[in-house]
Design an enzyme around this catalytic site. Structure first.
Site, mmCIF file in Angstrom:
data_model
loop_
_atom_site.group_PDB
_atom_site.id
_atom_site.type_symbol
_atom_site.label_atom_id
_atom_site.label_comp_id
_atom_site.label_asym_id
_atom_site.label_seq_id
_atom_site.Cartn_x
_atom_site.Cartn_y
_atom_site.Cartn_z
ATOM 1 N N ASP A 9 0.875 -1.162 0.000
ATOM 2 C CA ASP A 9 0.000 0.000 0.000
ATOM 3 C C ASP A 9 0.927 1.230 0.000
ATOM 4 O O ASP A 9 2.104 1.119 0.373
ATOM 5 C CB ASP A 9 -0.861 -0.064 1.270
ATOM 6 N N LEU A 10 0.434 2.386 -0.405
ATOM 7 C CA LEU A 10 1.306 3.572 -0.484
ATOM 8 C C LEU A 10 1.134 4.479 0.738
ATOM 9 O O LEU A 10 2.015 4.562 1.598
ATOM 10 C CB LEU A 10 0.999 4.341 -1.779
ATOM 11 N N ASP A 11 -0.040 5.108 0.823
ATOM 12 C CA ASP A 11 -0.275 6.064 1.904
ATOM 13 C C ASP A 11 -0.308 5.333 3.254
ATOM 14 O O ASP A 11 -1.110 4.439 3.455
ATOM 15 C CB ASP A 11 -1.603 6.789 1.660
ATOM 16 N N THR A 17 0.945 10.492 2.990
ATOM 17 C CA THR A 17 0.229 11.491 2.191
ATOM 18 C C THR A 17 -1.076 11.899 2.865
ATOM 19 O O THR A 17 -1.732 12.842 2.421
ATOM 20 C CB THR A 17 -0.077 10.972 0.762
ATOM 21 N N LYS A 45 -8.695 7.136 5.422
ATOM 22 C CA LYS A 45 -7.470 6.397 5.076
ATOM 23 C C LYS A 45 -7.784 5.104 4.323
ATOM 24 O O LYS A 45 -8.574 4.288 4.791
ATOM 25 C CB LYS A 45 -6.652 6.107 6.329
ATOM 26 N N GLY A 46 -7.167 4.958 3.162
ATOM 27 C CA GLY A 46 -7.356 3.749 2.355
ATOM 28 C C GLY A 46 -8.651 3.729 1.563
ATOM 29 O O GLY A 46 -8.899 2.818 0.779
ATOM 30 N N ARG A 49 -11.386 8.114 -3.542
ATOM 31 C CA ARG A 49 -11.664 9.563 -3.549
ATOM 32 C C ARG A 49 -13.160 9.873 -3.420
ATOM 33 O O ARG A 49 -13.561 10.688 -2.587
ATOM 34 C CB ARG A 49 -11.111 10.186 -4.835
ATOM 35 N N SER A 115 -2.170 0.377 -4.438
ATOM 36 C CA SER A 115 -2.719 1.584 -3.802
ATOM 37 C C SER A 115 -4.045 2.005 -4.435
ATOM 38 O O SER A 115 -4.239 1.838 -5.636
ATOM 39 C CB SER A 115 -1.715 2.733 -3.963
ATOM 40 N N ALA A 116 -4.918 2.591 -3.627
ATOM 41 C CA ALA A 116 -6.192 3.116 -4.125
ATOM 42 C C ALA A 116 -6.004 4.442 -4.860
ATOM 43 O O ALA A 116 -6.904 4.905 -5.556
ATOM 44 C CB ALA A 116 -7.145 3.330 -2.944
ATOM 45 N N SER A 117 -4.829 5.049 -4.706
ATOM 46 C CA SER A 117 -4.652 6.416 -5.218
ATOM 47 C C SER A 117 -4.454 6.487 -6.727
ATOM 48 O O SER A 117 -3.669 5.737 -7.299
ATOM 49 C CB SER A 117 -3.451 7.074 -4.539
ATOM 50 N N ASN A 119 -3.144 9.063 -7.894
ATOM 51 C CA ASN A 119 -1.969 9.932 -7.978
ATOM 52 C C ASN A 119 -0.677 9.200 -7.606
ATOM 53 O O ASN A 119 0.354 9.834 -7.381
ATOM 54 C CB ASN A 119 -2.148 11.135 -7.048
ATOM 55 N N LYS A 146 -10.814 -1.292 -2.107
ATOM 56 C CA LYS A 146 -10.595 -2.135 -0.934
ATOM 57 C C LYS A 146 -11.817 -1.972 -0.024
ATOM 58 O O LYS A 146 -12.311 -0.854 0.063
ATOM 59 C CB LYS A 146 -9.332 -1.688 -0.186
ATOM 60 N N GLU A 170 0.016 -3.256 4.724
ATOM 61 C CA GLU A 170 -1.151 -2.352 4.784
ATOM 62 C C GLU A 170 -1.273 -1.652 6.136
ATOM 63 O O GLU A 170 -0.993 -2.244 7.168
ATOM 64 C CB GLU A 170 -2.432 -3.169 4.590
ATOM 65 N N ASP A 171 -1.736 -0.399 6.106
ATOM 66 C CA ASP A 171 -1.977 0.334 7.364
ATOM 67 C C ASP A 171 -3.474 0.459 7.674
ATOM 68 O O ASP A 171 -3.832 0.799 8.800
ATOM 69 C CB ASP A 171 -1.366 1.734 7.310
HETATM 70 P P1 B16 Z 1 -6.528 9.778 -4.726
HETATM 71 P P2 B16 Z 1 -3.586 4.142 -0.306
HETATM 72 C C1 B16 Z 1 -5.406 6.077 -0.532
HETATM 73 O O1 B16 Z 1 -4.094 5.637 -0.691
HETATM 74 C C2 B16 Z 1 -5.498 7.066 0.617
HETATM 75 O O2 B16 Z 1 -5.190 6.407 1.843
HETATM 76 C C3 B16 Z 1 -6.892 7.631 0.691
HETATM 77 O O3 B16 Z 1 -6.975 8.572 1.743
HETATM 78 C C4 B16 Z 1 -7.254 8.284 -0.655
HETATM 79 O O4 B16 Z 1 -8.584 8.794 -0.629
HETATM 80 C C5 B16 Z 1 -7.103 7.247 -1.760
HETATM 81 O O5 B16 Z 1 -5.773 6.741 -1.746
HETATM 82 C C6 B16 Z 1 -7.403 7.819 -3.130
HETATM 83 O O6 B16 Z 1 -6.433 8.782 -3.460
HETATM 84 O O7 B16 Z 1 -7.550 10.807 -4.417
HETATM 85 O O8 B16 Z 1 -5.111 10.302 -4.826
HETATM 86 O O9 B16 Z 1 -6.885 8.931 -5.916
HETATM 87 O O10 B16 Z 1 -3.568 4.056 1.194
HETATM 88 O O11 B16 Z 1 -4.505 3.119 -0.943
HETATM 89 O O12 B16 Z 1 -2.201 4.115 -0.902
HETATM 90 MG MG MG Z 2 -2.906 3.164 3.251
#
Ligand code: B16
Ligand code: MG
Length: 217
Positions: A9-11, A17, A45-46, A49, A115-117, A119, A146, A170-171
């Site tokens: 996982d990233l964040d 972040t 968290k996790g 968006r 990661s869900a992000s 970005n 997730k 994972e956190d």
């Molecule tokens: P974005 P992860 C997640 O990252 C964040 O923990 C979560 O707070 C955020 O809403 C999600 O990514 C989406 O991010 O808006 O940049 O697409 O923990 O899955 O690495």
């Molecule tokens: Mg995370």
């Protein structure tokens, strides 16, 4: 079974972040006329968006926004967030993360992001970590959030491995559930209270090494 791959996982695992997400979400909340606390931010968290936006609107007691208005709000938050993360530096990588990734590579263990992000590429590029990953699965490559295991199953597949040959780091509780749902072992990063279903819980990747990884049965 022998561990052949690690999915990160990233964040909250490689970088924090969450603080930037918080600044950007709080800006939006204030514009909508309410305050958004750090405690409220924990719930994001996790979470994806759009699901994060739903939580924010619920906190503010805001109802009746159209889908179009919601998309515009999420886009505005993301623009502010991207401004913040585009100034990130390699010093922001969490302690021990780079060393552990390098040790895994040295030992022939494959590495994927999960990661869900949307970005994630921007962040990994700013941190100088892209080269350490064999595969990058992020929010642009998955359709189910997730605790659905899609992001980790795609990660294992991209590495050419079976889920049971992989360990997820994972956190967030939803991410841990995703790993379990995908049939993978999991190292929780953070509090054992939240992550008690993980095979092992540590405070951060600075507490990890390959020898310890191989104690996970
Ligand atoms: P974005 P992860 C997640 O990252 C964040 O923990 C979560 O707070 C955020 O809403 C999600 O990514 C989406 O991010 O808006 O940049 O697409 O923990 O899955 O690495
Ligand atoms: Mg995370």
């Amino acid at each position: 079974m022998e561990i052949k791959g690690c999915l990160f996982d990233l964040d909250g695992v490689i970088v924090d972040t969450a603080k930037y997400h918080y600044i950007a979400w709080r800006q939006l909340a204030q514009k909508l006329g309410f305050d958004f606390t750090e405690k409220d931010n924990e719930r994001l968290k996790g979470v994806s968006r759009m699901a994060s936006l739903e939580i924010l609107l619920e906190v503010g007691g805001i109802k009746g926004k159209s889908e179009e208005e919601k998309q515009a709000m999420a886009a505005e938050k993301n623009a502010n967030y991207v401004d913040l993360i585009s100034k990130m530096t390699p010093e922001e990588v969490l302690p021990g993360a780079t060393d552990f990734l390098k040790e895994l590579r040295k030992n022939g263990i494959k590495i994927s992001l999960g990661s869900a992000s949307k970005n994630a590429m921007t962040i990994l590029t700013r941190l100088g970590l892209v080269e350490l990953f064999d595969a990058i699965i992020d929010g642009t490559k998955v359709s189910k959030a997730k605790p659905d295991p899609e992001v980790f199953l795609k990660g294992a597949e991209a590495l050419g491995l079976k889920p049971e040959e992989c360990v997820v780091f994972e956190d967030a509780a939803a991410g841990l559930e995703a790993a379990i749902n995908g049939g993978m072992r999991c190292v929780g990063i953070g509090s054992p209270d939240v992550l008690h279903r993980a095979n092992m819980v540590v405070n951060g990747l600075h507490e990890m090494n390959v020898e310890k990884l191989n104690t996970i049965k």
